[in-house]
Motif scaffolding. Structure first.
Motif, short mmCIF file in Angstrom:
data_model
loop_
_atom_site.label_atom_id
_atom_site.label_comp_id
_atom_site.label_asym_id
_atom_site.label_seq_id
_atom_site.Cartn_x
_atom_site.Cartn_y
_atom_site.Cartn_z
N THR A 34 1.09 -1.65 0.30
CA THR A 34 0.06 0.01 0.30
C THR A 34 0.85 1.05 0.01
OG1 THR A 34 -0.56 -0.52 2.88
CG2 THR A 34 -1.93 -0.83 0.84
N PHE A 35 2.11 1.05 0.48
CA PHE A 35 2.58 2.26 0.97
C PHE A 35 3.23 2.57 -1.04
CE2 PHE A 35 3.88 1.68 5.36
CZ PHE A 35 3.39 3.12 5.60
N ASN A 36 4.04 1.48 -1.73
CA ASN A 36 3.82 1.37 -2.90
C ASN A 36 2.96 2.18 -3.87
OD1 ASN A 36 6.37 0.55 -2.71
ND2 ASN A 36 6.40 -1.47 -3.04
N VAL A 37 1.59 1.38 -3.25
CA VAL A 37 0.55 2.68 -4.35
C VAL A 37 0.18 3.48 -4.02
CG1 VAL A 37 -1.64 1.87 -4.51
CG2 VAL A 37 -0.88 0.49 -4.48
N LEU A 38 0.79 4.02 -2.92
CA LEU A 38 0.46 5.95 -1.97
C LEU A 38 1.62 6.05 -3.18
CD1 LEU A 38 -0.21 5.36 1.30
CD2 LEU A 38 -2.37 6.06 -0.07
N GLU A 39 2.94 6.22 -3.24
CA GLU A 39 3.75 6.20 -3.79
C GLU A 39 4.21 6.67 -5.22
OE1 GLU A 39 8.62 6.27 -4.38
OE2 GLU A 39 7.71 4.93 -2.80
N GLN A 40 3.22 5.78 -5.79
CA GLN A 40 2.95 5.82 -7.28
C GLN A 40 2.00 6.89 -7.29
OE1 GLN A 40 1.87 1.70 -8.35
NE2 GLN A 40 4.21 1.33 -8.53
#
Length: 197
Positions: A86-92
């Motif tokens: 989810t952190f990766n998705v938020l960053e994207q």
């Protein structure tokens, strides 16, 4: 033969490593709702959250031959995996937003002479490189603060972190970026050169 739901996690993983798809189905049934709840809570979007859970389980299946748990059990591993994803998705998501807003500077750059455009581009590359070198969560916090203008409190609520954690990420980002000598040299050079033209 016992039903798959009677197996414990370790037994499921042993079957899983032998390419037993039913073991994956049982892991899915057992942990889907918990993982989805975490992802929805962090992302605030059901569709993205479902994709997140599917991605984590798909990755687990792809890595089944080499997959091993250390001290944590499967439940803790999946909780950590979904949180990281989810952190990766938020960053994207934040990167896409910042690229969209990211400048009507293109208009500014087009108005510059070729030499200034080159300097501007080099400076932008240095800044991007410095930001990319930050740890993932630190980078995300920094981008949310600088690109979207979110306050410490807003970032803390969005990422479900304490305000102190957000503050320490911002402090680290500023320190790391401040210690980036290439970036400082590029900034000084660009400032002096642009003012002389």
């Amino acid at each position: 033969m016992p039903s798959y739901h009677t197996y414990n996690d370790q037994e499921l993983l042993t079957l899983f490593k032998t390419d037993d798809e039913q073991a994956l189905v049982e892991i899915y049934n057992r942990y889907w709702e918990r993982m989805l709840a975490v992802a929805v809570n962090r992302l605030g979007n059901l569709e993205e959250a479902e994709e997140c859970v599917q991605d984590v389980l798909y990755k687990l299946w792809r890595l089944r031959d080499s997959f091993t748990l250390q001290k944590d059990g499967l439940s803790a591993y999946l909780a950590r995996a979904i949180r990281n994803h989810t952190f990766n998705v938020l960053e994207q998501r934040h990167r896409r937003r910042s690229q969209l807003s990211e400048y009507s500077t293109e208009e500014v750059v087009e108005a510059l002479s070729p030499e200034r455009q080159l300097i501007f581009q080099e400076l932008q590359n240095q800044i991007d490189k410095a930001i990319e070198s930050l740890p993932p969560q630190c980078k995300l916090v920094f981008m949310m603060n600088k690109n979207e203008g979110l306050s410490t409190k807003e970032i803390a609520e969005t990422l479900q972190l304490s305000e102190n954690t957000v503050k320490s990420h911002l402090k680290k980002a500023k320190k790391d970026l401040g210690n980036n000598t290439d970036l400082l040299i590029a900034l000084v050079f660009a400032y002096i050169y642009l003012n002389q033209l």
